[in-house]
Structures are given as C-alpha cells and as structure tokens.
Design a protein around this motif. Structure first.
Motif, PDB file in Angstrom:
ATOM      1  N   UNK A 183       0.814  -1.221   0.000  1.00 11.93           N
ATOM      2  CA  UNK A 183       0.000   0.000   0.000  1.00 11.93           C
ATOM      3  C   UNK A 183       0.846   1.270   0.000  1.00 11.93           C
ATOM      4  N   UNK A 184       2.168   1.124  -0.135  1.00  9.09           N
ATOM      5  CA  UNK A 184       3.047   2.288  -0.203  1.00  9.09           C
ATOM      6  C   UNK A 184       3.293   2.961   1.121  1.00  9.09           C
ATOM      7  N   UNK A 185       3.100   2.209   2.213  1.00  6.78           N
ATOM      8  CA  UNK A 185       3.311   2.760   3.551  1.00  6.78           C
ATOM      9  C   UNK A 185       4.632   2.245   4.125  1.00  6.78           C
ATOM     10  N   UNK A 186       5.262   3.027   5.013  1.00  7.08           N
ATOM     11  CA  UNK A 186       6.623   2.699   5.451  1.00  7.08           C
ATOM     12  C   UNK A 186       6.679   1.557   6.458  1.00  7.08           C
ATOM     13  N   UNK A 187       7.751   0.794   6.375  1.00  8.43           N
ATOM     14  CA  UNK A 187       8.060  -0.248   7.346  1.00  8.43           C
ATOM     15  C   UNK A 187       9.295   0.222   8.112  1.00  8.43           C
ATOM     16  N   UNK A 188       9.170   0.348   9.432  1.00  7.12           N
ATOM     17  CA  UNK A 188      10.236   0.954  10.222  1.00  7.12           C
ATOM     18  C   UNK A 188      11.337  -0.008  10.598  1.00  7.12           C
ATOM     19  N   UNK A 189      12.493   0.531  10.993  1.00  4.32           N
ATOM     20  CA  UNK A 189      13.588  -0.310  11.480  1.00  4.32           C
ATOM     21  C   UNK A 189      13.211  -0.979  12.798  1.00  4.32           C
ATOM     22  N   UNK A 190      13.730  -2.159  13.005  1.00  3.78           N
ATOM     23  CA  UNK A 190      13.339  -2.958  14.156  1.00  3.78           C
ATOM     24  C   UNK A 190      13.694  -2.292  15.477  1.00  3.78           C
TER      25      UNK A 190
END
Length: 422
Positions: free
Chosen positions: A261-268
């Motif tokens: 969906x073009x949304x960000x995935x953050x760093x762990x």
C-alpha cells in the motif's frame, strides 16, 4: 579554573545533572555494586542490569502515576536509542501500522482507496513539532499530514503563540486519524502547552519538560522524551506507551501489506512492540544512562512526600517558583522583552530579547553573565537572543543568582540610557 559550585549552567541540552548523582557516577564507573567491574562494562542482560532497569521503571511510575504494565489499561515504559528525532519516525511507523491493522479488521477489499483517507494530525507550535510534521510527510507523503494549527500563521510568521483551539482544523473523521501529535514544550521557541490538547490517538513529545509537572498519562496513546534535559544523559529516549496500542491488545499490519500500500516499514530498533516484548533489551541498552536516569528519579522521589500522587508535584512547585521569579524580573524592565505570548510561556525555556534584539547589548549581557559563572544563556542559533533553560537540576540558588544579575544588568542599561549612552 572555577569549581563546579561556582558555575551555574542554563544550557538547553545536554543539561545539568545533580552533583550528587555525578559524584556517585564517578564511583560506579570504576566499580559497580562491589563487583570490581565498572557499570559501563556489565552485560545489559545481567541481573545487575535488569535490577537497574526495574528500579528506573518503578521510579518513573511513581513520579507520574503511570498505570502498571498489565492489562489493556496498562502502560509500558521503554528505553530506546535515537533521541527525540528517532521517535518522530517511530510514532509514524507504529501508529500507521496500527491504523491499517484496525482498518483491515473492518475491510478486506478496497484498501488502496481507504488508505487515501488516512490522516496524521499535527499541532505545529514551534521548531520541534514542525520537524516532526516534516518527518511524517517524508515518510507517508504530505497528503496524509494534516496541520491542525500552525502558530506562525497567527503571529506574523513567527512561533510564540498557541492559537486558540476554536481556530484549529482537525481531521473531520476520527476514524481516519492515525495520530494526533503535539510537542508539549518547544525548547527553541519558549512555548509550553498549559494542558494537553484533545485528539484521537494522542502522542506527545515531552523531551524538554519531562518530569517537571504532573501529566495525564491516561489521556495519551504514547509519550516520549529524550533524557538529556530533565532526566539524565544523552543516550536514551524514554517512551511511555499504552498497552491498548500494543500486541496482544491491538494488531500490527503485516510488513508485506504496508509495502503493497506504499506505507513505510520501520527499522526494528524503533519498533515499539519489539522493544516492549524484550523489556527494552532487544539490542544493547546503555545501562549506565538508565542508571543515571534512575538516580535522578530517585532523588525526585526522596524530595516528595510518599502520600502524594503523582510524586512529581514537589518538583513542579519548584519549577514554577524559579520560572515565576525570573519572569517577574524580566517583566519589570523595558530592557527585556519575553518572546512568547504570556499565556503560553514555557517554565523550562525562557526566551527573551534585550533592547529589542540589540546585538551589542545581548553580547554584553552574555559576557557579563559568563564573568559571574552564569553559562549557557545564548539563544538557539536559529532564532538568536537569550534563552534561560530552567531544568530540574538548576537549583533555586542558581535562579536567584541569575535574577540578581538580570536586575543589575537592566539597571546598568537604564542608567546608560539616562546618561545619553547608546
């Protein structure tokens, strides 16, 4: 060379620490708890480290009356790295993922269309909330960021006010709002919220007034703050996060769906569920910084009667006392002009100009202050002027010494004007 008790530091951060805490720190750096090993050398997974972590969390719960960690109404206390700026991103990663997870429990089709409605509401009242809103726009796109209020539009293009709430433009539908974000105290601009605003999924940056007054924790989904103002050393960021927005009480969107969906995935290392699950020990936590924070908090507890809740009220009274003293001196002389509006003046960061911003007068003020051991009074590089940071570790005696210097300097300037001096 001046001794520590001859100097009073009013810098905006890193800020002063209580001398007794530093004296004890010098000992534990060499030998912690009679182990023969320094505190910076112990394992972050050792029993000693876990005891330090538990003590600091316990102190903070008592100081701010934070609900215990169990159940959907509980709150987790986490220690992260990356500073307040790291949390600008973390709140977006987490709250967007949470919003999407809640959406998918209602709908499985047409998610692309529904995501277009998502909004992140930001109250822009100073430099730091502006930076936070810009980071949100960078991560999810400016079309998803709604500026509920921009104080500059109400103050001739400058920060220094918090516009009345009836002028705000929050997103129309609460279900579309992933978060409502505000900075409780704007360090650069000297503006502080008198009380928490309203809004769905409320998130607060309290970096520069943390532990200076009571907080309605239960009103917030999350609160965060860098430790280096009122709490400790640069190196840890404290986050207080409601269980209601953490597993198992809430879901998190799958990373594949976020990417689709073009949304960000953050760093762990900024992922709140991961940090909470691991009690802040997912990666190597700087235990010395947590220990410092715990010692500072314990001192605050020791200064407050046990029958008070929250226990931070004693420190709040002292913070108010120092701020009222300094503002009373500034208001009594035409030499000084306080920058923000009286209704939103910060107790922590007192921003002012001298003779309307006269460069020579301000240089003379700073030079004279330094000669008296009053340091760290230069304003932020972006706005100039003078800034008095009135953090917890600044003793009343330091505020009184500065107040006397403010009086003496104003008298000197007024005398020079009467004699025809420029």
């Amino acid at each position: 060379m001046p001794s520590r008790d001859q100097v009073h530091y009013f810098g905006a951060g890193p800020a002063p620490l209580p001398t007794p805490v530093l004296e004890e720190a010098s000992k534990v750096l060499l030998n912690y708890n009679d182990t023969g090993v320094g505190i910076t050398e112990i394992s972050h997974r050792s029993p000693d480290a876990n005891a330090i972590l538990a003590h600091t969390q316990s102190c903070l719960r008592k100081l701010l009356d934070i609900p215990e960690s169990d159940g959907p109404d509980g709150y987790q206390i986490m220690f992260l790295q990356g500073g307040g700026s790291g949390e600008f991103s973390a709140v977006v990663y987490h709250m967007v993922s949470l919003w999407l997870a809640r959406l998918t429990t209602k709908k499985q089709q047409g998610l692309d269309h529904e995501v277009q409605k998502m909004k992140l509401d930001y109250l822009v009242t100073g430099s730091w909330s502006l930076k936070a809103s810009q980071e949100a726009a960078r991560l999810v796109g400016s079309e998803h960021v709604n500026i509920v209020t921009d104080a500059r539009k109400h103050n001739d293009g400058k920060f220094g006010v918090i516009p009345p709430s009836d002028s705000w433009t929050p997103s129309k539908h609460a279900d579309d709002v992933a978060l409502t974000y505000y900075c409780d105290n704007e360090t650069v601009d000297g503006v502080e919220f008198p009380s928490a605003p309203d809004g769905p999924n409320l998130v607060a940056d309290m970096s520069s007034n943390f532990l200076s007054r009571p907080v309605d924790v239960r009103k917030h989904a999350a609160i965060f703050g860098g430790a280096q103002k009122n709490v400790g050393t640069t190196g840890i960021t404290i986050a207080i996060v409601s269980n209601s927005i953490l597993p198992p009480h809430s879901g998190m969107a799958d990373s594949k769906l976020l990417r689709k969906l073009g949304l960000p995935v953050g760093p762990i290392v900024l992922d709140w569920p991961t940090i909470a699950k691991n009690n802040s020990l997912y990666n190597t936590l700087p235990i010395f910084d947590v220990w410092i924070a715990g010692q500072v908090m314990q001192r605050l507890l020791d200064q407050s009667p046990e029958d008070k809740s929250p226990r931070i009220t004693t420190q709040a009274a002292e913070s108010n006392q120092k701020a009222e003293l300094l503002y009373s001196i500034l208001d009594a002389s035409d030499v000084y002009s306080v920058v923000p509006d009286r209704s939103v003046r910060s107790r922590m960061n007192i921003c002012l100009r001298i003779k309307g911003g006269d460069a020579d007068a301000e240089k003379a003020f700073l030079k004279g202050a330094e000669s008296k051991g009053l340091l760290g009074l230069k304003g932020h590089r972006s706005v100039g002027g003078i800034r008095i940071s009135n953090y917890n570790a600044v003793p009343v005696a330091a505020a009184e010494k500065l107040a006397q210097y403010l009086k003496d300097f104003a008298k000197e300037q007024e005398g020079g004007k009467a004699n025809g001096s420029v």
